[in-house]
Motif scaffolding. Structure first.
Motif, PDB file in Angstrom:
ATOM      1  N   UNK A 171      12.149  -0.431  -0.836  1.00  0.00           N
ATOM      2  CA  UNK A 171      10.741  -0.143  -1.140  1.00  0.00           C
ATOM      3  C   UNK A 171      10.157   0.797  -0.110  1.00  0.00           C
ATOM      4  N   UNK A 172       9.458   1.798  -0.601  1.00  0.00           N
ATOM      5  CA  UNK A 172       8.765   2.773   0.243  1.00  0.00           C
ATOM      6  C   UNK A 172       7.284   2.444   0.225  1.00  0.00           C
ATOM      7  N   UNK A 173       6.736   2.015   1.351  1.00  0.00           N
ATOM      8  CA  UNK A 173       5.322   1.641   1.434  1.00  0.00           C
ATOM      9  C   UNK A 173       4.845   1.800   2.863  1.00  0.00           C
ATOM     10  N   UNK A 174       3.535   1.957   3.019  1.00  0.00           N
ATOM     11  CA  UNK A 174       2.951   2.095   4.354  1.00  0.00           C
ATOM     12  C   UNK A 174       2.821   0.746   5.036  1.00  0.00           C
ATOM     13  N   UNK A 175       2.469  -0.277   4.254  1.00  0.00           N
ATOM     14  CA  UNK A 175       2.341  -1.640   4.769  1.00  0.00           C
ATOM     15  C   UNK A 175       2.283  -2.579   3.566  1.00  0.00           C
ATOM     16  N   UNK A 176       2.193  -3.862   3.850  1.00  0.00           N
ATOM     17  CA  UNK A 176       2.144  -4.816   2.745  1.00  0.00           C
ATOM     18  C   UNK A 176       1.861  -6.218   3.243  1.00  0.00           C
ATOM     19  N   UNK A 227       0.859  -1.185   0.000  1.00  0.00           N
ATOM     20  CA  UNK A 227       0.000   0.000   0.000  1.00  0.00           C
ATOM     21  C   UNK A 227       0.892   1.231   0.000  1.00  0.00           C
ATOM     22  N   UNK A 228       0.668   2.107  -0.989  1.00  0.00           N
ATOM     23  CA  UNK A 228       1.454   3.338  -1.077  1.00  0.00           C
ATOM     24  C   UNK A 228       0.694   4.556  -0.581  1.00  0.00           C
ATOM     25  N   UNK A 229      -0.594   4.386  -0.269  1.00  0.00           N
ATOM     26  CA  UNK A 229      -1.406   5.495   0.235  1.00  0.00           C
ATOM     27  C   UNK A 229      -2.383   4.959   1.272  1.00  0.00           C
ATOM     28  N   UNK A 230      -2.923   5.860   2.069  1.00  0.00           N
ATOM     29  CA  UNK A 230      -3.822   5.452   3.156  1.00  0.00           C
ATOM     30  C   UNK A 230      -5.054   4.721   2.647  1.00  0.00           C
ATOM     31  N   UNK A 231      -5.575   5.131   1.474  1.00  0.00           N
ATOM     32  CA  UNK A 231      -6.806   4.496   0.997  1.00  0.00           C
ATOM     33  C   UNK A 231      -6.566   3.090   0.433  1.00  0.00           C
ATOM     34  N   UNK A 232      -5.306   2.634   0.392  1.00  0.00           N
ATOM     35  CA  UNK A 232      -5.005   1.278  -0.055  1.00  0.00           C
ATOM     36  C   UNK A 232      -4.770   0.309   1.101  1.00  0.00           C
ATOM     37  N   UNK A 233      -4.717   0.819   2.317  1.00  0.00           N
ATOM     38  CA  UNK A 233      -4.402  -0.026   3.470  1.00  0.00           C
ATOM     39  C   UNK A 233      -5.478  -1.076   3.706  1.00  0.00           C
ATOM     40  N   UNK A 234      -6.735  -0.687   3.564  1.00  0.00           N
ATOM     41  CA  UNK A 234      -7.822  -1.646   3.800  1.00  0.00           C
ATOM     42  C   UNK A 234      -7.746  -2.807   2.797  1.00  0.00           C
ATOM     43  N   UNK A 235      -7.352  -2.505   1.571  1.00  0.00           N
ATOM     44  CA  UNK A 235      -7.207  -3.574   0.582  1.00  0.00           C
ATOM     45  C   UNK A 235      -6.136  -4.567   1.035  1.00  0.00           C
ATOM     46  N   UNK A 236      -5.020  -4.072   1.522  1.00  0.00           N
ATOM     47  CA  UNK A 236      -3.929  -4.942   1.960  1.00  0.00           C
ATOM     48  C   UNK A 236      -4.375  -5.828   3.123  1.00  0.00           C
TER      49      UNK A 236
END
Length: 402
Positions: free
Chosen positions: A135-140, A95-104
């Motif tokens: 890699x720069x990411x919020x989570x994964x 996830x590269x943005x906050x709105x992608x965290x739920x998908x992860x």
């Protein structure tokens, strides 16, 4: 005109056709594979990422899900047994943005329910960097069961297995007509089977067989349509739509910028999995594919679809750089991004027309649509991963006839 007979004819010499050829040659005599070009696997099979997918995107009710997960296990075992180069290098979806965290988070939970081996939720940027330092990411989510395979060598081994079992591969063999055979195949048989007229570089012959497996890739639906079978007695097949996927490689003599595979969050309809990073079995890093849809009116891609003008390459390089630097901000420190190749994927849906009446949506189509004629349509990703499982599925259809 020369006459040949065969217990089964496989049409198409890509990785899936070769897998079916191998499977059937092990149990049936005189299996023939017909390939219209001068060499094997020159279309979709040689123009993809070469990824062995874990099977995280599709549920069990879809063939893409079930056959991918079964195929992953079969493929790793086959590669180890036959000496096909592969690497179980793992994959991170980020996830590269906050709105992608739920998908992860949902992907992690769903993959565990699907039985994907050992998915690990990486809950912080630091946790992601433990797996992929650049890699720069919020989570994964890390999937250690994902890998890469040398697809050309895989096809070579499948070919060799089928020939060793008594099968025959005929190159430069273009099918000019398919029709019902005029006579029964034997004194105790009521089946008339099929006669395929073949032009092999000007030498023409007929092949009669009780069984055709249509693994002709891009042209598979048009081959079946050419039979002239009339609905509703015979189902109208879905048609193929086409999307081009482009790839860039990283020109570098230093260490790879990634350890394994790095994927962004995919498009909502899974028409593409995002411009991802892949480390090949040779250690080289490539990026792609993107998704460029051709018009729905395109019935079959030509060789020109693989050729890009310089201006197109420049535009794509800017697009790729922007997408990649979202998760690899220091990309330029590791080498220069260079255009590598393009591939064209057959799909059973199109954003402008939906599914064209096919209720399977974006799934594989593997069916016996006429007695003794098995169609394989829409075989795109994860086709390489699924190839051995697809051949098992074909054999199940054949076994159910008896």
């Amino acid at each position: 005109m020369a006459q040949l007979s065969s217990s089964a004819v496989v049409v198409g010499g890509g990785v899936v056709g070769l897998s079916v050829f191998r499977e059937l040659s092990a149990v049936l005599p005189d299996v023939i594979l017909l390939e219209k070009t001068s060499s094997l696997g020159q279309a979709t099979s040689s123009r993809n990422s070469g990824v062995i997918h874990s099977g995280i995107y599709h549920p069990d009710k879809m063939l893409k899900g079930r056959l991918c997960r079964r195929g992953r296990s079969l493929l790793y075992s086959y590669c180890a047994e036959r000496g096909v180069p592969f690497s179980r290098c793992g994959k991170v979806v980020i996830a590269s943005s906050n709105n992608e965290i739920s998908y992860i988070k949902n992907l992690h939970a769903a993959s565990k329910k699907l039985g994907v081996p050992s998915p690990e939720f990486l809950d912080t940027p630091e946790a992601v960097r433990q797996v992929e330092p650049n890699v720069d990411a919020l989570c994964g989510v890390h999937f250690p069961s994902t890998g890469v395979v040398d697809v050309p060598d895989l096809m070579s081994k499948l070919h060799a297995d089928g020939v060793e079992s008594g099968g025959e591969v005929l190159l430069n063999s273009k099918i000019t007509a398919v029709r019902r055979a005029t006579r029964a195949l034997g004194p105790r048989s009521k089946e008339t089977g099929w006669t395929l007229s073949v032009d092999q570089g000007g030498d023409c012959y007929d092949v009669t067989t009780p069984l055709v497996v249509n693994a002709a890739g891009h042209s598979a639906p048009s081959l079946y349509t050419s039979l002239g079978l009339v609905a509703p007695t015979y189902p109208a097949p879905p048609r193929h739509y086409f999307a081009r996927g482009n790839y860039f490689k990283l020109s570098s003599s230093g260490p790879p910028v990634v350890n394994g595979l790095v994927y962004p969050v995919p498009s909502r309809d899974l028409s593409g999995l995002g411009i991802h990073a892949t480390v090949g079995v040779d250690g080289g890093v490539k990026f792609g594919p993107d998704v460029e849809w051709f018009s729905p009116s395109v019935s079959l891609p030509s060789g020109d679809f693989y050729v890009l003008e310089d201006a197109e390459v420049d535009s794509l390089k800017a697009k790729f750089s922007e997408a990649i630097e979202r998760y690899l901000p220091n990309l330029s420190d590791f080498g220069d991004l260079q255009y590598d190749y393009s591939g064209v994927r057959p799909k059973l849906s199109h954003p402008d027309v939906g599914h064209g009446g096919f209720d399977g949506g974006a799934d594989f189509w593997i069916r016996q649509d006429s007695v003794g004629f098995i169609n394989l349509f829409g075989i795109e990703s994860p086709g390489v991963t699924s190839c051995l499982a697809i051949s098992e599925e074909v054999k199940k259809i054949i076994d159910a006839r008896h």
